[in-house]
Design a protein around this motif. Structure first.
Motif, mmCIF file in Angstrom:
data_model
loop_
_atom_site.group_PDB
_atom_site.id
_atom_site.type_symbol
_atom_site.label_atom_id
_atom_site.label_comp_id
_atom_site.label_asym_id
_atom_site.label_seq_id
_atom_site.Cartn_x
_atom_site.Cartn_y
_atom_site.Cartn_z
ATOM 1 N N SER A 1 17.900 20.777 -9.106
ATOM 2 C CA SER A 1 17.401 21.633 -7.726
ATOM 3 C C SER A 1 15.997 22.098 -8.274
ATOM 4 O O SER A 1 15.470 22.930 -7.542
ATOM 5 N N GLN A 2 15.362 22.007 -9.552
ATOM 6 C CA GLN A 2 14.219 22.759 -9.948
ATOM 7 C C GLN A 2 13.213 22.075 -8.992
ATOM 8 O O GLN A 2 13.158 20.810 -8.772
ATOM 9 N N ALA A 3 12.377 22.732 -8.626
ATOM 10 C CA ALA A 3 11.453 22.550 -7.452
ATOM 11 C C ALA A 3 9.974 21.810 -8.063
ATOM 12 O O ALA A 3 9.557 22.210 -8.946
ATOM 13 N N VAL A 4 9.892 20.577 -7.604
ATOM 14 C CA VAL A 4 8.821 19.812 -7.653
ATOM 15 C C VAL A 4 8.114 19.194 -6.381
ATOM 16 O O VAL A 4 9.143 19.295 -5.395
ATOM 17 N N GLY A 5 6.885 18.725 -6.319
ATOM 18 C CA GLY A 5 6.686 18.157 -5.017
ATOM 19 C C GLY A 5 6.484 16.656 -5.328
ATOM 20 O O GLY A 5 6.685 16.094 -6.072
ATOM 21 N N SER A 6 6.039 16.335 -4.218
ATOM 22 C CA SER A 6 5.975 14.793 -3.910
ATOM 23 C C SER A 6 4.678 14.387 -2.851
ATOM 24 O O SER A 6 4.449 15.249 -2.021
ATOM 25 N N VAL A 7 4.184 13.309 -2.997
ATOM 26 C CA VAL A 7 3.025 12.807 -1.924
ATOM 27 C C VAL A 7 3.665 11.785 -1.166
ATOM 28 O O VAL A 7 4.195 10.562 -2.142
ATOM 29 N N ALA A 8 3.671 11.358 -0.023
ATOM 30 C CA ALA A 8 4.428 10.078 0.448
ATOM 31 C C ALA A 8 3.779 9.956 1.845
ATOM 32 O O ALA A 8 3.122 10.665 2.365
ATOM 33 N N GLY A 9 3.919 8.703 2.436
ATOM 34 C CA GLY A 9 3.276 8.408 3.520
ATOM 35 C C GLY A 9 3.099 7.034 3.691
ATOM 36 O O GLY A 9 4.044 6.146 3.028
ATOM 37 N N SER A 10 2.306 6.254 4.564
ATOM 38 C CA SER A 10 2.097 5.032 4.854
ATOM 39 C C SER A 10 0.750 4.410 4.631
ATOM 40 O O SER A 10 -0.270 5.117 4.442
ATOM 41 N N VAL A 11 0.755 3.345 4.138
ATOM 42 C CA VAL A 11 -0.717 2.538 4.039
ATOM 43 C C VAL A 11 -0.964 1.463 5.030
ATOM 44 O O VAL A 11 -0.178 0.575 5.333
ATOM 45 N N THR A 12 -1.997 1.778 5.825
ATOM 46 C CA THR A 12 -2.194 0.922 7.197
ATOM 47 C C THR A 12 -3.796 0.414 6.769
ATOM 48 O O THR A 12 -4.664 1.103 5.974
ATOM 49 N N ASP A 13 -4.078 -0.409 7.523
ATOM 50 C CA ASP A 13 -5.631 -0.835 7.723
ATOM 51 C C ASP A 13 -6.340 0.004 8.999
ATOM 52 O O ASP A 13 -5.413 0.603 9.577
ATOM 53 N N PRO A 14 -7.248 -0.233 9.419
ATOM 54 C CA PRO A 14 -8.071 0.601 10.454
ATOM 55 C C PRO A 14 -7.333 0.404 11.803
ATOM 56 O O PRO A 14 -7.556 1.211 12.800
ATOM 57 N N PHE A 15 -6.649 -0.612 11.947
ATOM 58 C CA PHE A 15 -6.015 -1.118 13.333
ATOM 59 C C PHE A 15 -4.768 -0.769 13.106
ATOM 60 O O PHE A 15 -4.037 -1.189 14.282
ATOM 61 N N GLY A 16 -4.296 -0.080 12.252
ATOM 62 C CA GLY A 16 -2.750 0.544 12.231
ATOM 63 C C GLY A 16 -1.652 -0.602 11.494
ATOM 64 O O GLY A 16 -0.531 -0.300 11.730
ATOM 65 N N ALA A 17 -2.173 -1.712 11.161
ATOM 66 C CA ALA A 17 -1.146 -2.661 10.690
ATOM 67 C C ALA A 17 -0.815 -2.179 9.105
ATOM 68 O O ALA A 17 -1.811 -1.686 8.559
ATOM 69 N N VAL A 18 0.459 -2.308 8.861
ATOM 70 C CA VAL A 18 0.949 -1.594 7.504
ATOM 71 C C VAL A 18 0.505 -2.811 6.655
ATOM 72 O O VAL A 18 0.243 -4.204 6.663
ATOM 73 N N ILE A 19 0.065 -2.241 5.283
ATOM 74 C CA ILE A 19 -0.132 -3.041 4.104
ATOM 75 C C ILE A 19 0.846 -2.913 3.034
ATOM 76 O O ILE A 19 1.363 -1.976 2.609
ATOM 77 N N VAL A 20 1.383 -4.094 2.705
ATOM 78 C CA VAL A 20 2.506 -4.181 1.832
ATOM 79 C C VAL A 20 1.863 -4.442 0.373
ATOM 80 O O VAL A 20 0.985 -5.212 0.156
ATOM 81 N N GLY A 21 2.475 -3.817 -0.589
ATOM 82 C CA GLY A 21 2.058 -4.032 -2.161
ATOM 83 C C GLY A 21 0.753 -3.464 -2.610
ATOM 84 O O GLY A 21 0.249 -3.662 -3.594
ATOM 85 N N ALA A 22 0.276 -2.345 -1.494
ATOM 86 C CA ALA A 22 -0.726 -1.464 -2.041
ATOM 87 C C ALA A 22 -0.433 -0.815 -3.272
ATOM 88 O O ALA A 22 0.615 -0.203 -3.133
ATOM 89 N N THR A 23 -1.201 -0.275 -4.300
ATOM 90 C CA THR A 23 -0.789 0.519 -5.323
ATOM 91 C C THR A 23 -1.583 1.875 -5.059
ATOM 92 O O THR A 23 -2.660 1.831 -4.749
ATOM 93 N N VAL A 24 -0.704 2.802 -4.869
ATOM 94 C CA VAL A 24 -1.169 4.108 -4.820
ATOM 95 C C VAL A 24 -0.901 4.967 -5.922
ATOM 96 O O VAL A 24 0.022 5.017 -6.464
ATOM 97 N N THR A 25 -2.054 5.544 -6.310
ATOM 98 C CA THR A 25 -1.595 6.353 -7.537
ATOM 99 C C THR A 25 -2.415 7.749 -7.586
ATOM 100 O O THR A 25 -3.303 8.149 -6.867
ATOM 101 N N ALA A 26 -1.712 8.675 -7.942
ATOM 102 C CA ALA A 26 -1.601 10.101 -7.957
ATOM 103 C C ALA A 26 -2.135 10.482 -9.558
ATOM 104 O O ALA A 26 -1.482 10.332 -10.463
ATOM 105 N N VAL A 27 -3.283 11.301 -9.732
ATOM 106 C CA VAL A 27 -3.775 11.720 -10.744
ATOM 107 C C VAL A 27 -3.913 13.286 -10.818
ATOM 108 O O VAL A 27 -4.850 13.873 -10.146
#
Length: 752
Positions: free
Chosen positions: A23-49
């Protein structure tokens, strides 16, 4: 199964003890990865620094969704990259404690000249998976590797280095151990030497090779390749009178795309390689007039390799993903065993095929906890075919002819494996990253070996003046001895020196099961210091060795971390115990040569016992040799009747303990100017209970005593070779790693 109950109790205790702190509180970042036309992109690497340089990554799934959990509150830089897309970077992403921060990532198509990758190879970090002694290959680095699967595996083992213990680097494919190496076209990333002291793995971390295959795609994509080389481009071997028609042909490709938009996608690959190598035979034989002549020939050795695999990624719902991968391979080879003094008659052929099915189910239990279950089943069949209807004739230093002594042999391995791992974080600002799990692996082997069932004669030569001594040196060479026998000369000295034959049951079956449980805790004490604790337990069938606990510890200290300036130096260290398994092939050998299933019969003219030597001479005078082969061969029943055998027996020490290595390491990682890094790594290890094969019924032969007639502890039996764990091995290494990204298109690295 006491070891299974106690191991699962360990995992249950760790789960209960850690669940109270979720129950200790931490945060997260989430969402979707798409191209400019709205098509989803599979296998993209998302990094939080983070501001301290700590990095966490996520790969977008079949619906283009990603989630980076366990982030301490603060401001993060989020980067994202995918093939053929430009780098996305947002430097002002606020992470709030206890909240899921939504961030939609839109990637734009990159220019043709751009080639950008998210990598932490240029920056030091205390993260246990970010040691600079590791090598991560992706993109253009993968393209530089060999296309042939065997050459690719050899190249990866070379990159892993010699620090992986006595058995070399262990290969993982999508988290599974072993299996056939996927075609290079279907590989997304290769990681080498990451986190050497993790309790998740049973073997030494130095030398571990992790291969990640390509996921499916929401867009159609494909590639093809072809290679060709012909013998007309090569010169003739000077040791052969002809030039074999060698050739290399390889072709294949991959393609993938969506099956159901947003939920299901696939990636399929296929490859075929035809390699016609050559073998040079350089022997001495007898012509029809019994003259000694040279036999020189270049023989074609064709090999065919066919591989295909298909991976399907399916999002069951927002929190559950299923990945399935099926692969099939087939390999055929002809003219095996030729070369040197081995004549074409001893050639053999082999054919192998392997089916492999792997399933991975990933479930996001909550914002901090992920569970992964992996199931594997493989069926591997290798067949060998060679003539053992006639004996082999081995004339030392001249030629080896007759049958190959392979017969109709095969080995079939069926393997199933179940793994379950859970990853979570807890504590203030997610200070603790915990992972625990278990693995059960079962191997069934059905092995048929007809090796030696046709018998083998050996001519080793003789001494003394003789009319068949062609060069007059007072020594009858093996070929001169054989020539005298074929010509019909009378005399025991012209008989073969030795005859061996195998008899008994060629088919043997065994099974072996192994279990492993582990728990790890990476505790970030402060931004500059990380402590890693782990405990692993292992056990297996076929030996009685139950107390196999393997504690692990590691640390990473980066002076100055957490300040305004990113650190440039990290000191790492660790120690741990690593157990080695007693292989199922040893169990198979001990079962086959237990003194009953198969017998290796030996008839030798050099037997020290005069009674046995007289019987041996009688048997060795029985066969009739001609240029076309040999007839009137002694049978196994004749040998056992005239010459009681003291067969060599293989057995397993009933008190055998699993070997284990105690290893400690210390390293320094330094970031240098011009995007260059350097690592110095020192390791020392000591292995106890090293396996070895010892003759426990060897003749009792004190120093300065004739050993030929020395008695054995059990005079009614021959050699008894026992698998024991009584050896000791010490090892000390120093390892240097250098890497520079001096240009966005060029990377150079080296190891010493």
């Amino acid at each position: 199964m006491k070891f299974i109950r106690s191991g699962f109790l360990l995992a249950l205790i760790s789960l209960v003890s850690s669940s109270s702190t979720f129950s200790q509180a931490v945060g997260s970042v989430a969402g979707s990865v798409t191209d400019p036309f709205g098509a989803v992109i599979v296998g993209a690497t998302v990094t939080a620094v983070s501001s301290t340089g700590l990095q966490k990554q996520s790969i977008s799934n079949a619906r283009g969704e990603y989630a980076i959990t366990g982030l301490a509150p603060g401001t993060y830089t989020v980067k994202a990259i995918a093939p053929n897309f430009a780098l996305y970077e947002n430097t002002e992403v606020e992470v709030t404690a206890g909240e899921r921060n939504e961030l939609a990532v839109i990637l734009t198509v990159s220019g043709v000249e751009e080639n950008v990758e998210v990598s932490n190879n240029e920056q030091v970090s205390t993260d246990p998976d970010s040691n600079l002694s590791a090598t991560v290959l992706r993109g253009a680095d993968l393209e530089a590797l060999p296309d042939d699967p065997d050459e690719l595996q050899a190249a990866l083992q070379a990159l892993a280095g010699a620090g992986a213990g006595p058995n070399g680097g262990q290969i993982y494919i999508d988290g599974f151990t072993g299996g056939q190496l996927p075609p290079k076209e279907s590989i997304r990333e290769i990681r080498i030497n990451q986190n050497p002291f993790s309790a998740e793995f049973d073997r030494l971390g130095m030398g571990r090779i992790e291969i990640l295959t390509r996921p499916g795609s929401e867009r159609w994509r494909g590639s093809a390749f072809g290679n060709f080389n012909d013998h007309r481009l090569n010169s003739r071997n000077p040791f052969a009178l002809n030039r074999a028609p060698t050739q290399f042909r390889a072709f294949g490709g991959s393609f993938g795309g969506p099956i159901r938009k947003g939920t299901t996608s696939f990636n399929f690959d296929i490859s075929s390689r035809h390699t016609d190598n050559n073998a040079i035979i350089n022997a001495l034989i007898l012509d029809p007039s019994l003259n000694i002549v040279e036999f020189r020939q270049d023989i074609s050795v064709p090999t065919r390799i066919f591989q295909t695999s298909m991976r399907v990624d399916h999002a069951l719902n927002q929190n559950n993903t299923l990945v399935g991968r099926y692969s099939f391979s087939r390999r055929t080879s002809e003219n095996q065993g030729l070369g040197g003094t081995s004549l074409p008659s001893v050639a053999s052929a082999s054919e192998g095929r392997e089916h492999e099915l792997r399933l991975t189910f990933t479930s996001i239990l909550n914002s901090k906890t992920v569970n992964e279950t992996r199931l594997e089943y493989s069926d591997n069949l290798n067949e060998r075919l060679g003539d053992n209807s006639i004996p082999t004739i081995n004339v030392s230093s001249a030629f080896t002819g007759g049958g190959s002594q392979i017969g109709n042999s095969f080995s079939r391995n069926k393997v199933w494996e179940i793994t379950n791992n859970t990853t979570t974080t807890f504590g203030r600002n997610a200070q603790h990253a915990v992972k625990f799990g278990a693995r059960i692996r079962n191997v069934n082997i059905e092995d048929r070996s007809e090796t030696g069932f046709g018998g083998s004669f050996a001519f080793a030569g003789a001494f003394g003046a003789d009319p068949f001594d062609l060069d007059g040196d007072g020594v009858l060479s093996p070929l001169e001895q054989y020539r005298a026998n074929v010509s019909g000369a009378d005399g025991a000295r012209y008989n073969p020196t030795q005859f061996t034959i195998t008899t008994g049951n060629p088919l043997i079956g065994i099974s072996q099961r192994t279990v492993g449980l582990f728990i790890t805790d990476d505790w970030r004490v402060r931004p500059s210091l990380l402590l890693s604790f782990g405990l692993r337990y292992e056990n297996q069938s076929n030996i009685n060795s139950n107390f196999n606990f393997a504690p692990r510890f590691g640390f990473a200290w980066s002076p100055g971390a957490g300040g305004a300036t990113p650190p440039k130096t990290v000191f790492r260290g660790g120690a741990g115990i690593f157990y080695e398994r007693f292989g199922e092939n040893n169990v198979l050998t001990a079962t086959r040569f237990n003194g009953t299933n198969q017998l290796n019969l030996l008839v030798t003219a050099n037997d020290p016992d005069p009674v046995r030597r007289a019987a041996a001479m009688q048997l060795l005078a029985q066969p009739v040799f001609t240029l076309n082969g040999v007839t009137n061969v002694p049978t196994a029943d004749q040998i056992l009747a005239l010459l009681p055998q003291s067969n060599i027996i293989r057995q397993i020490d009933p008190n055998l303990q699993a070997p284990y290595t105690m290893q400690a390491a210390l390293s320094m990682e330094r970031q240098l100017p011009h995007r260059t890094t350097m690592t110095v790594f020192f390791t020392t290890s000591r292995t106890l209970h090293v396996g070895r094969l010892r003759n426990i019924n060897a003749p009792i032969c004190p120093l300065q005593v004739d050993c030929l007639n020395a008695p054995r502890p059990d005079p009614t039996r021959g050699g008894i070779y026992q698998y024991e764990a009584s050896g000791i091995r010490n090892d000390t290494r120093i390892f240097f790693n250098f890497r520079t990204n001096f240009h966005q298109r060029f990377t150079m690295f080296g190891n010493y």
